[in-house]
Design an enzyme around this catalytic site. Structure first.
Site: not given
Ligand code: PGA
Length: 255
Positions: A10, A98, A168, A236
């Site tokens: 989230w 992130e 990712e 998202g």
């Molecule tokens: P996203 O994010 O599905 O919004 O691209 C994935 C994540 O950061 O785990």
């Protein structure tokens, strides 16, 4: 052979307890008959307690999005793994891009977090992935190999199988640009080959590798149908019960 696992990250959303509760009440009834897919959601810290009480006795698990690698001390603003464990948290996302990019987390920091999570019997979901420029320069595998080596440094075989890896690609996160199922599969099978080299076939066959990056209900099935992709980490599209449920259903359909 591997049970798919779908997680909803989230991020910094739905952190007001009433928002999380509303979302999870809808989710809980939608997924109640799903048995062949493991499901978790990762709300912000402020909503963890409410989330746990809502999903109790359901098939949804609650994960934290991060934590520190010490149990206590002078670390203003940080959250101890001990606090999370005490709340009943079993899963924790570590090393999300992130965290790495905005908050300067390194492979070494992520490695310390993995070790303390394991020592407390929590399952780490560990994110790795390349930047767009690295992909364009043909360095994806090199970057992945480096991250795998350093992030999982000194992790023992019996612990590695408790870890979930989330591949990712950073260029696909929150951008609406997904890796094609073939691009994702290529790296997932590469990650598995690295696990064979470092550990053995047995470990490599057991570790679940999620894909993450702009998974949506309309692309999920094609991605999950690849042999080395064991579900997904969804940002998202996990904020809304219906779209997250559809993604979970696509994983169920395939395996
Ligand atoms: P996203 O994010 O599905 O919004 O691209 C994935 C994540 O950061 O785990």
């Amino acid at each position: 052979m591997r049970k798919p696992i779908i997680g909803g990250n989230w991020k910094m959303n739905l952190g007001v307890p009433s928002e999380a509760v509303g979302m999870l009440k809808s989710m809980r009834s939608m997924v109640k008959n799903i048995e062949d897919v493991d499901i978790f959601v990762a709300p912000p810290f402020t909503a963890l307690e409410s989330a746990i009480s809502i999903v109790k006795k359901s098939n949804i698990k609650v994960a934290a999005q991060n934590m520190y690698f010490k149990e206590n001390g002078a670390f203003t603003g940080e959250i101890s793994p001990k606090f999370l464990k005490n709340m009943g948290i079993e899963y924790v996302i570590l090393g999300h891009s992130e965290r790495r990019n905005i908050f300067n987390e390194t492979d070494e920091i992520v490695n310390q977090k993995i070790k303390i999570a394991l020592s407390m019997d929590m399952f780490p979901i560990v994110c790795i992935g390349e930047h767009l420029q690295q992909r364009e320069e043909g360095k994806t595998k090199e970057v992945i190999a480096y991250q795998m080596e350093n992030t999982f440094k000194d992790i023992r075989k019996e612990d590695m199988i408790k870890i979930i890896i989330a591949y990712e690609p950073i260029w696909a996160i929150g951008t609406g640009v997904t890796a094609t199922p073939e691009q994702a599969e290529e790296i997932h099978s590469y990650i598995r080959s690295l696990l064979v080299n470092r550990f053995d076939e047995g470990v490599a066959n057991k570790v679940r590798i999620q894909y993450g990056g702009s998974i949506k209900p309309d692309n999920a099935e094609a991605i999950f149908s690849k042999p080395n992709i064991d579900g997904g980490l969804v940002g998202g599209a996990s904020l809304e019960a219906k779209s997250f449920y559809e993604i979970i259903k696509s994983a169920e359909k395939i395996k």
